[in-house]
Motif scaffolding. Structure first.
Motif, PDB file in Angstrom:
ATOM      1  N   UNK A 281       0.827  -1.205   0.000  1.00  0.00           N
ATOM      2  CA  UNK A 281       0.000   0.000   0.000  1.00  0.00           C
ATOM      3  C   UNK A 281       0.865   1.260   0.000  1.00  0.00           C
ATOM      4  N   UNK A 282       2.076   1.166   0.559  1.00  0.00           N
ATOM      5  CA  UNK A 282       2.938   2.352   0.576  1.00  0.00           C
ATOM      6  C   UNK A 282       3.334   2.773  -0.830  1.00  0.00           C
ATOM      7  N   UNK A 314      -3.472   2.839   7.324  1.00  0.00           N
ATOM      8  CA  UNK A 314      -2.800   2.676   8.606  1.00  0.00           C
ATOM      9  C   UNK A 314      -1.296   2.519   8.415  1.00  0.00           C
ATOM     10  N   UNK A 315      -0.891   1.754   7.411  1.00  0.00           N
ATOM     11  CA  UNK A 315       0.548   1.561   7.161  1.00  0.00           C
ATOM     12  C   UNK A 315       1.219   2.859   6.734  1.00  0.00           C
ATOM     13  N   UNK A 316       0.496   3.706   6.009  1.00  0.00           N
ATOM     14  CA  UNK A 316       1.065   4.989   5.618  1.00  0.00           C
ATOM     15  C   UNK A 316       1.372   5.842   6.844  1.00  0.00           C
ATOM     16  N   UNK A 321       8.867   8.431   6.876  1.00  0.00           N
ATOM     17  CA  UNK A 321       9.373   9.260   5.781  1.00  0.00           C
ATOM     18  C   UNK A 321       8.244   9.933   4.991  1.00  0.00           C
ATOM     19  N   UNK A 322       6.983   9.614   5.315  1.00  0.00           N
ATOM     20  CA  UNK A 322       5.862  10.155   4.549  1.00  0.00           C
ATOM     21  C   UNK A 322       5.829  11.680   4.547  1.00  0.00           C
ATOM     22  N   UNK A 323       5.933  12.361   5.694  1.00  0.00           N
ATOM     23  CA  UNK A 323       5.856  13.832   5.661  1.00  0.00           C
ATOM     24  C   UNK A 323       6.913  14.471   4.769  1.00  0.00           C
ATOM     25  N   UNK A 324       8.141  13.952   4.822  1.00  0.00           N
ATOM     26  CA  UNK A 324       9.205  14.541   3.997  1.00  0.00           C
ATOM     27  C   UNK A 324       8.937  14.307   2.507  1.00  0.00           C
ATOM     28  N   UNK A 358       2.194  11.297  15.977  1.00  0.00           N
ATOM     29  CA  UNK A 358       3.444  11.971  15.643  1.00  0.00           C
ATOM     30  C   UNK A 358       3.489  12.332  14.161  1.00  0.00           C
ATOM     31  N   UNK A 359       3.093  11.399  13.294  1.00  0.00           N
ATOM     32  CA  UNK A 359       3.096  11.690  11.861  1.00  0.00           C
ATOM     33  C   UNK A 359       2.026  12.718  11.504  1.00  0.00           C
ATOM     34  N   UNK A 360       0.873  12.642  12.166  1.00  0.00           N
ATOM     35  CA  UNK A 360      -0.187  13.626  11.905  1.00  0.00           C
ATOM     36  C   UNK A 360       0.282  15.038  12.266  1.00  0.00           C
ATOM     37  N   UNK A 361       0.999  15.150  13.369  1.00  0.00           N
ATOM     38  CA  UNK A 361       1.519  16.463  13.764  1.00  0.00           C
ATOM     39  C   UNK A 361       2.509  16.997  12.735  1.00  0.00           C
ATOM     40  N   UNK A 362       3.330  16.124  12.208  1.00  0.00           N
ATOM     41  CA  UNK A 362       4.314  16.555  11.210  1.00  0.00           C
ATOM     42  C   UNK A 362       3.624  16.960   9.907  1.00  0.00           C
TER      43      UNK A 362
END
Length: 487
Positions: A281-282, A314-316, A321-324, A358-362
């Protein structure tokens, strides 16, 4: 006595020791005998018991299953095999550590044994997070009842070393003789049923002959899916989202489709779950993000004030590294982050709250909007969501579609809209299929609507014409009625 012990029979106890040399020899012999018994018991435990949970292991379960099948065949009775797998157990190990994972397995073991209590029944741990249950003299109906009781026993959250862990499981059932007469066949078919339950989010599934063909198709589909991105077989369609108020902005949701060279168009529900299970899925999300951002840039260059919503899995959310990567895509296409809304489901956050938040905040720090998709189908509450950096709620279509005939759905939608607005969140309703539902949502103060009554998903080239010709893209004052749809 010595000959019996040499033959492996330790039941005979040496004669009562006497107060002489013979008595001392008998006492030493008894000590040796007890040591042999203890060592043999330990060897048997290592061979037939799981060292973590003390449950029977795969070897002992297989022996008991073979014996049960022979007994059932002699008297023409039934038996059932259940295989159970914990959902997202790997995430628990990865996020909380293996000691917590071990504690979880022990607690699951205890809860399952609290349901499966008869001395003739067996609960075994086959390895990892996979458990097996043997129910002699049990029908499919009996097995389904036991499975339901196990699922209920696992519903209560577990507190493990200060961590609150929510456990979900999938159970597959196969019965003798209806689904097979050999242990290997029953285990394989229970395993296939278990993955069917996991794939369809059923919780419990009984073997069905159709699963044989499905298993073959599944393997073929998974193999083909790995080539879909490289072979440029994916495509995006866009479903308009209509704001219920005056605005110069336009909104769409990007939806991925797979145009398979021989199968034709494969619906997302048939390949997205596979992609999530395998981790592929990524790669799909990377493709979707890249193409959706590029398309938004193209629309903006044409003068269309377009905003695009994109779904994340969910895996995303677990991908550090997704935000970057997303920030780089925005920079390369000269796009503003505020033009994009990233949609995530409630369950995706609850799978691993710490990493997800954490990823949502980024992502929020980039400036993009965040939305909770399918709200109402998971386990979170608005009180919980107030701690998340989200801007929008999408009410699940099951509640929206039901508004036309179910008063309780109207109450749920009204309450969600009011509470969300009090928290400063916008509300989107998906699944608008008729004018009555549209009018009701507008009266309740819903901010945006989406559904086939407004427009089906369109190709990128069709969107500009839809925006120019549709009454929905104009201002929608509260008193407006009977607007002409262009779809």
């Amino acid at each position: 006595v010595a000959r019996r012990i040499a033959a492996g029979n330790y039941s005979t106890v040496p004669a009562t020791p006497r107060a002489d040399e013979i008595g001392a020899l008998a006492s030493a012999f008894r000590t040796m005998q007890e040591g042999l018994i203890a060592r043999e018991s330990r060897i048997m435990d290592l061979a037939y018991r799981d060292t973590l949970t003390a449950l029977p292991n795969r070897a002992l379960y297989s022996e008991r299953l073979d014996q049960a099948i022979e007994a059932a065949a002699r008297v023409d009775s039934a038996l059932a095999v259940l295989l159970m797998d914990l959902d997202h157990f790997k995430d628990v190990n990865d996020s909380l550590g293996h000691p917590i994972g071990d504690m979880l397995l022990c607690e699951v073991s205890a809860r399952v044994q609290s349901v499966v209590r008869r001395s003739t029944e067996t609960v075994a741990r086959l390895g990892g997070d996979e458990f097996a249950i043997l129910l002699p003299d049990a029908t499919v109906a009996d097995a389904k009842q036991i499975a339901a009781e196990i699922m209920h026993a696992l519903e209560a959250p577990m507190t493990l070393d200060g961590h609150l862990v929510d456990v979900r499981a999938s159970i597959g059932i196969a019965a003798f003789p209806a689904h097979g007469r050999e242990s290997a066949t029953l285990l394989r078919r229970a395993d296939v049923a278990m993955y069917a339950a996991k794939r369809k989010n059923l919780g419990v599934a009984v073997w069905d002959d159709d699963y044989d063909q499905h298993s073959s198709d599944r393997l073929s589909l998974m193999s083909d899916l790995r080539q879909a991105v490289d072979n440029d077989e994916l495509t995006l369609v866009y479903q308009p989202k209509v704001p219920l108020g005056s605005t110069s902005e336009n909104y769409v949701e990007a939806l991925v489709r797979w145009r398979h060279p021989t199968r034709g168009v494969v619906p997302p529900l048939e390949f997205i779950p596979f992609a999530e299970q395998t981790g592929y899925i990524r790669a799909i999300t990377q493709w979707v993000l890249a193409h959706a951002v590029a398309q938004c840039a193209a629309w903006r260059a044409e003068g269309l004030a377009m905003n695009v919503s994109i779904n994340l899995s969910a895996r995303d959310l677990m991908d550090p590294e997704l935000p970057e990567r997303f920030a780089l895509m925005l920079q390369q296409n000269f796009c503003a982050a505020r033009w994009f809304t990233l949609e995530i489901t409630e369950s995706a956050i609850l799978d691993d709250p710490a990493h997800a938040i954490e990823n949502l905040k980024r992502l929020n720090a980039l400036g993009c909007r965040l939305a909770i998709d399918d709200y109402g189908t998971g386990y979170s509450s608005l009180a919980y969501l107030r701690h998340l950096p989200v801007h929008e709620l999408k009410i699940d279509k099951t509640f929206v579609i039901g508004m036309a005939h179910d008063r309780s759905d109207v109450v749920i939608v009204r309450s969600t809209i009011d509470l969300a607005h009090n928290m400063g969140l916008a509300v989107v309703a998906e699944g608008v299929e008729d004018e009555a539902t549209f009018d009701r949502l507008r009266a309740l103060g819903c901010d945006m609507v989406q559904g086939y009554w407004l427009s089906r998903p369109l190709g990128a080239a069709e969107i500009p014409a839809w925006i120019r010709g549709s009454a929905w893209t104009r201002s929608l004052p509260v008193e407006a009625k009977g607007l002409l749809r262009v779809v």
